[in-house]
Motif scaffolding. Sequence first.
Motif, PDB file in Angstrom:
ATOM      1  N   UNK B 231      43.490 103.532  10.159  1.00 28.50           N
ATOM      2  CA  UNK B 231      43.690 102.282  10.730  1.00 28.50           C
ATOM      3  C   UNK B 231      42.851 101.195   9.615  1.00 28.50           C
ATOM      4  N   UNK B 232      41.706 101.640   9.308  1.00 33.12           N
ATOM      5  CA  UNK B 232      40.944 100.658   8.508  1.00 33.12           C
ATOM      6  C   UNK B 232      41.512 100.693   7.191  1.00 33.12           C
ATOM      7  N   UNK B 234      44.466 101.208   6.466  1.00 33.23           N
ATOM      8  CA  UNK B 234      45.981 100.369   6.312  1.00 33.23           C
ATOM      9  C   UNK B 234      45.466  98.704   6.310  1.00 33.23           C
ATOM     10  N   UNK B 235      44.501  98.381   7.033  1.00 37.35           N
ATOM     11  CA  UNK B 235      44.059  97.034   7.313  1.00 37.35           C
ATOM     12  C   UNK B 235      43.495  96.410   5.906  1.00 37.35           C
ATOM     13  N   UNK B 236      42.490  97.018   5.382  1.00 39.29           N
ATOM     14  CA  UNK B 236      41.753  96.581   4.048  1.00 39.29           C
ATOM     15  C   UNK B 236      41.724  97.365   2.999  1.00 39.29           C
ATOM     16  N   UNK B 237      42.276  98.788   2.964  1.00 38.74           N
ATOM     17  CA  UNK B 237      42.435  99.432   1.709  1.00 38.74           C
ATOM     18  C   UNK B 237      41.330  99.277   0.824  1.00 38.74           C
ATOM     19  N   UNK B 238      40.054  99.648   1.207  1.00 37.80           N
ATOM     20  CA  UNK B 238      38.691  99.389   0.391  1.00 37.80           C
ATOM     21  C   UNK B 238      38.762 100.412  -0.664  1.00 37.80           C
TER      22      UNK B 238
END
Lengths: 297, 297
Positions: B231-232, B234-238
């Motif tokens: 989920x992270x 997909x949200x910010x693609x670090x």
Amino acid sequence: MAKIGIDLGGTKLRAAVLSEEFEVVEWFESLSEVQRGPAHTIALMISMIHQGMEKHSISGIGIGAPGPLDNKKGILLESPNFPGWKEVSIVDELSNVFSLPIQLNNDAQAAALAEAIKGNGKGYESVWYTTVSTGIGSGFVINERLFSGAAGCAGEIGNMIIQPGGREQSNLNAGALEAYASGTAIGEIAKERYNWQGGAAEVMERAIKGNAEAIGLVDETIGALAIGIANIVHTINPAVFVIGGGVMKHHDYLLPLLRHKTIPLLYPSMVSSFKLVPAALQEEAGVIGAALLVNHS
Amino acid sequence: MAKIGIDLGGTKLRAAVLSEEFEVVEWFESLSEVQRGPAHTIALMISMIHQGMEKHSISGIGIGAPGPLDNKKGILLESPNFPGWKEVSIVDELSNVFSLPIQLNNDAQAAALAEAIKGNGKGYESVWYTTVSTGIGSGFVINERLFSGAAGCAGEIGNMIIQPGGREQSNLNAGALEAYASGTAIGEIAKERYNWQGGAAEVMERAIKGNAEAIGLVDETIGALAIGIANIVHTINPAVFVIGGGVMKHHDYLLPLLRHKTIPLLYPSMVSSFKLVPAALQEEAGVIGAALLVNHS
């Protein structure tokens, strides 16, 4: 100097010349005719750019297009809306004709920039923008710069899992947000349950008129969206959360519901900084955002 | 010039003098004795700072502490680990004694900075750091600057909903990540199911030795964590995802499992940019990160 913003959609191709203040000064529009292949559509684009350059000095060109795409290489990968297009180097194609800085990014990220700089995210340090339409896309802008992530995939929250093992839709994870809250999902569920054929728009209209079944479905949709929003707020705590797209058209009706369902899911310390606002820009968001890509990527 | 980093924990108070390269040159440690009230602990802190300043020229002081806190006002709010502490203006208290820049932030965000600048996130444009310990905390660093969000609450992913209506724990949302994957959750579930009293550490040790029940519980835990990580991403693609904390101590065992469960949840276009690495820094992460807060907040 002026810039040209191009909004390449599956149905329409729009281009505009934007002033330094990013006001639309010229507007070009045609069908994008993507089924005729990339060479045809790119020729239409080149023609619009030439027309724009006749009367204006242009310092850069930005293009917003549906993903997946490689924003660093300027390549459109495979999109379900663009049958037969595969790894199209759109930036290189245009660079062969125009000696100008050219930037490509996905349409949701371009629209996020437009909202952050010219719309309802203006003045906030960090702006999260989500569009709820056929699919669900997002963009994240910090200090007027787009944060696209390592592979340009920041904002792909349609695939966020909110119900493990839940509803399946196309190539999404089972139980992904987009399988509950997108226009596609709402339309499919309405058809399965009630045999309504009019998609998400019909569901919204029925709900506004007081149909109990439609209200129930809107309640589920908004509940799913509230989980997605709460998860994003817990992850990056943006200064403002802008929400737009066709499904949110009746925002006077939907946004109070969405706030009502999201706030109880937030830590109390987050509530005062939670600002959920509708998108300000309509069909011009695509070209404005595309033009902003040139200097704000 | 050197800086002082302070790591204020519920049990231990640590302070260090860090060189310009953020190497530890002096180390002070005592019990934090928070149950004796804020005035006592702050006096201990002031004494450590005075000792540090005797031999070194100090240009700033950073403090990492458990949240919730207000990083902009420099105030500790109410923490379950600090009974009786309520709205303690720790930055003001220290500013009355020392005429130096003083920055407060939560311990996970400070550790994120330490990993981004001196640890396994070094050299990446964007670094997401998650610590899985008693609770689950995170920090997000972009271009060597901490992104704390509008209310300093970026990284509060322990409260991300991954199973609506699911397991409840303390003041978290029902079905929150921390209710499945934190040390507290693992210990509670092990106790309920198998009457094991040794917490998450016992579960991990039993699993490594081949106990099937423990392996099953680790599998559930890692599955929950994989959803949170996906989920992270997909949200910010670090550009890099650093994971640390006591629960991840046996990272040689856990990280391959975590990759195995996370990758199928990502869009194919994200997989090549998905880098999951263990934290490099151990107990010194807190003070290094705290000192980095001075110039990197």
